[in-house]
Design a protein around this motif. Structure first.
Motif, PDB file in Angstrom:
ATOM      1  N   GLU A 257       8.034  -1.782  -0.756  1.00 23.25           N
ATOM      2  CA  GLU A 257       6.809  -0.986   0.054  1.00 23.25           C
ATOM      3  C   GLU A 257       6.362  -0.581  -1.008  1.00 23.25           C
ATOM      4  O   GLU A 257       7.844   0.470  -1.990  1.00 23.25           O
ATOM      5  CB  GLU A 257       6.794  -0.962   1.457  1.00 23.25           C
ATOM      6  N   ALA A 260       3.788   6.230  -0.247  1.00 24.17           N
ATOM      7  CA  ALA A 260       2.613   6.291   0.807  1.00 24.17           C
ATOM      8  C   ALA A 260       1.355   7.350  -0.317  1.00 24.17           C
ATOM      9  O   ALA A 260       0.323   7.093  -0.252  1.00 24.17           O
ATOM     10  CB  ALA A 260       3.310   7.345   1.569  1.00 24.17           C
ATOM     11  N   LYS A 261       1.987   7.728  -0.890  1.00 23.65           N
ATOM     12  CA  LYS A 261       0.881   8.771  -2.001  1.00 23.65           C
ATOM     13  C   LYS A 261       1.525   7.748  -2.968  1.00 23.65           C
ATOM     14  O   LYS A 261       2.249   7.926  -3.851  1.00 23.65           O
ATOM     15  CB  LYS A 261       0.942  10.212  -1.834  1.00 23.65           C
ATOM     16  N   ALA A 268      -3.795   8.057  -1.532  1.00 25.49           N
ATOM     17  CA  ALA A 268      -2.944   7.433  -0.810  1.00 25.49           C
ATOM     18  C   ALA A 268      -3.314   5.995  -0.937  1.00 25.49           C
ATOM     19  O   ALA A 268      -4.190   5.319  -2.190  1.00 25.49           O
ATOM     20  CB  ALA A 268      -4.257   7.065   0.728  1.00 25.49           C
ATOM     21  N   VAL A 269      -2.111   5.087  -0.557  1.00 30.77           N
ATOM     22  CA  VAL A 269      -1.218   3.855  -1.150  1.00 30.77           C
ATOM     23  C   VAL A 269      -2.141   3.284  -0.183  1.00 30.77           C
ATOM     24  O   VAL A 269      -0.628   3.005   0.811  1.00 30.77           O
ATOM     25  CB  VAL A 269      -0.512   3.770  -2.062  1.00 30.77           C
ATOM     26  N   ASN A 270      -3.227   2.233  -0.096  1.00 27.35           N
ATOM     27  CA  ASN A 270      -3.353   1.146   1.525  1.00 27.35           C
ATOM     28  C   ASN A 270      -2.922  -0.015   0.970  1.00 27.35           C
ATOM     29  O   ASN A 270      -4.051  -0.624   0.177  1.00 27.35           O
ATOM     30  CB  ASN A 270      -4.154   1.547   2.523  1.00 27.35           C
ATOM     31  N   LEU A 271      -1.995  -1.094   1.372  1.00 31.64           N
ATOM     32  CA  LEU A 271      -2.099  -2.381   1.307  1.00 31.64           C
ATOM     33  C   LEU A 271      -1.679  -2.761   2.400  1.00 31.64           C
ATOM     34  O   LEU A 271      -1.518  -2.117   3.482  1.00 31.64           O
ATOM     35  CB  LEU A 271      -0.797  -2.775   0.457  1.00 31.64           C
ATOM     36  N   PHE A 272      -2.192  -3.975   2.877  1.00 28.29           N
ATOM     37  CA  PHE A 272      -1.873  -5.071   3.412  1.00 28.29           C
ATOM     38  C   PHE A 272      -1.036  -5.446   4.347  1.00 28.29           C
ATOM     39  O   PHE A 272       0.497  -4.888   3.793  1.00 28.29           O
ATOM     40  CB  PHE A 272      -2.891  -6.887   3.516  1.00 28.29           C
ATOM     41  N   LYS A 273      -0.293  -5.490   5.625  1.00 31.36           N
ATOM     42  CA  LYS A 273       0.444  -5.790   6.254  1.00 31.36           C
ATOM     43  C   LYS A 273       0.346  -6.762   6.007  1.00 31.36           C
ATOM     44  O   LYS A 273       0.124  -8.309   6.765  1.00 31.36           O
ATOM     45  CB  LYS A 273       0.643  -5.356   7.680  1.00 31.36           C
TER      46      LYS A 273
END
Length: 411
Positions: A257, A260-261, A268-273
């Protein structure tokens, strides 16, 4: 730092498991400096210690054997769990070479030609127009020549990515549902076909959703879902048993993972689940894989299309894929291709020994993923490398760093 048990040479057949290498295996036998390989791993340990990345894996193969394999740092920022040799990563655009290989297998089967128009398989593409920015106003003009399968493979299709620009066509991508993981590949292709092209097909290299459309073509031609086709024709034959469009909850303890930032920008870091099964099986960026799985794919590429007695494509087909298909007549847009490089059928290709600000050999081919994963194949040096991390904002820095430190170990 003490190397992991696998940080030594082992036959490529050992990529099927995490078995330790034979006692007499030595990196020196492969023309690799163990001291410099250790420095390579240490460089990434320093990055983990600085907070640039939570952790990473580095695998180097040469002359038919594994020369080095280290898991470095932590698996994620919110855990003290060390990075594992079998950690799972979002490989994003490293999905593209696998899907491109699938298309070339269908070419070998005689099911399609590189010169076939895309509209032959997805009729909606027959009605597309080219969007021209005329003083901020979008005007639509006729297509001079049809988009082909080859255009999709080499990203000269005229398609775009929503994040690669801010022009009128990019804005239409941003306003559409192309990023949704809840639509089917067929629905995604229809949405893309309904958007204007950013340029005439064949005129420019624009990194784009082209490989997602290739994934839909595979479905149309094969009669299978993209995931089923890749599993049957590529992943299972190569022993890439943990590569798929999602993984089970039972593997939650093995997921790499990101922060988060972003540690550099604070964004913000947003990656798929990774444990969520998507409806859309994105040929351009949806796969999850382990380092060892992708190493088997690289080993097959370096071995000219076969591995462990299993041939996926012919030698000449792979040679075609790893050749530059842009040439001087195609304008290169964006910054993804470094100086001295072109693009083949699914890979970037190094054309010259110099010019680029990192080492390599002419004929080297490679690609990467937006979350921080990277691989390359250097046929001249009989070498491949796989680097895995989940650090989107640091990806450009990491790609250059890994080439610098790995090539330093080649003797």
């Amino acid at each position: 730092m003490t190397p992991s048990p696998a940080a030594s040479t082992a036959p490529l057949s050992a990529l099927r498991s995490l078995s330790p290498p034979l006692p007499d295996d030595r990196p020196e036998a492969l023309g690799l400096s163990p001291a410099r390989l250790q420095r390579a791993s240490d460089a990434f340990k320093r990055e983990a210690d600085k907070g640039t990345i939570p952790g990473a894996t580095l695998l180097v193969g040469r002359r038919g054997r594994i020369g080095w394999f280290n898991a470095i740092g932590r698996q994620g920022p919110d855990s003290d769990t060390p990075m594992r040799p079998d950690s799972l990563f979002r490989i994003f655009s490293m999905t593209k070479p696998i899907v491109s290989l699938g298309i070339m297998m269908l070419v070998e089967d005689g099911d399609l030609l590189l010169s076939d128009p895309v509209a032959k398989f997805i009729p909606e593409f027959g009605a597309q127009k080219v969007g021209v920015d005329n003083g901020g106003k979008l005007e639509l003009v006729a297509v001079a020549q049809p988009m082909t399968v080859q255009d999709l493979l080499r990203h000269t299709s005229g398609l775009a990515y929503e994040h690669t620009g801010t022009g009128p066509v990019h804005q239409l991508y941003q306003q559409s549902r192309v990023r949704s993981r809840k639509i089917s590949n067929a629905e995604h292709a229809a949405i893309v076909a309904g958007l204007p092209l950013i340029c005439q097909p064949g005129a420019e290299f624009n990194y784009s959703r082209s490989t997602d459309i290739l994934g839909r073509i595979i479905e149309v031609v094969s009669g299978q879902s993209l995931g089923a086709f890749l599993a049957a024709r590529i992943l299972q034959p190569l022993g890439m048993n943990e590569t798929a469009f999602f993984t089970s909850e039972a593997n939650a303890h093995r997921l790499a993972e990101p922060f988060a930032k972003d540690p550099w920008t604070g964004e913000a870091v947003n990656l798929f689940k990774m444990t969520e099964q998507p409806v859309m099986e994105s040929g351009g960026g949806g796969l999850v894989a382990t380092t060892m799985d992708y190493a088997r794919f690289c080993a097959m590429l370096l071995n000219k299309g076969s591995l462990d007695g299993v041939r996926l494509v012919g030698r000449k087909t792979l040679e075609l894929m790893a050749s530059d298909h842009l040439g001087p007549e195609v304008k290169t847009q964006g910054t993804l291709l470094s100086p001295g490089h072109g693009f083949g059928l699914g890979f970037a290709v190094r054309r010259e020994a110099g010019i680029a600000p990192f080492p390599g050999s002419p004929g080297t081919f490679f690609w990467s993923g937006i979350a921080g994963t990277f691989f390359w194949i250097d046929p001249k040096e009989e070498l491949f490398a796989v680097f895995m991390a989940q650090a989107p904002g640091q990806r450009d820095y990491l790609r250059t760093l890994v080439r610098d430190v790995v090539y330093a170990a080649v003797e």
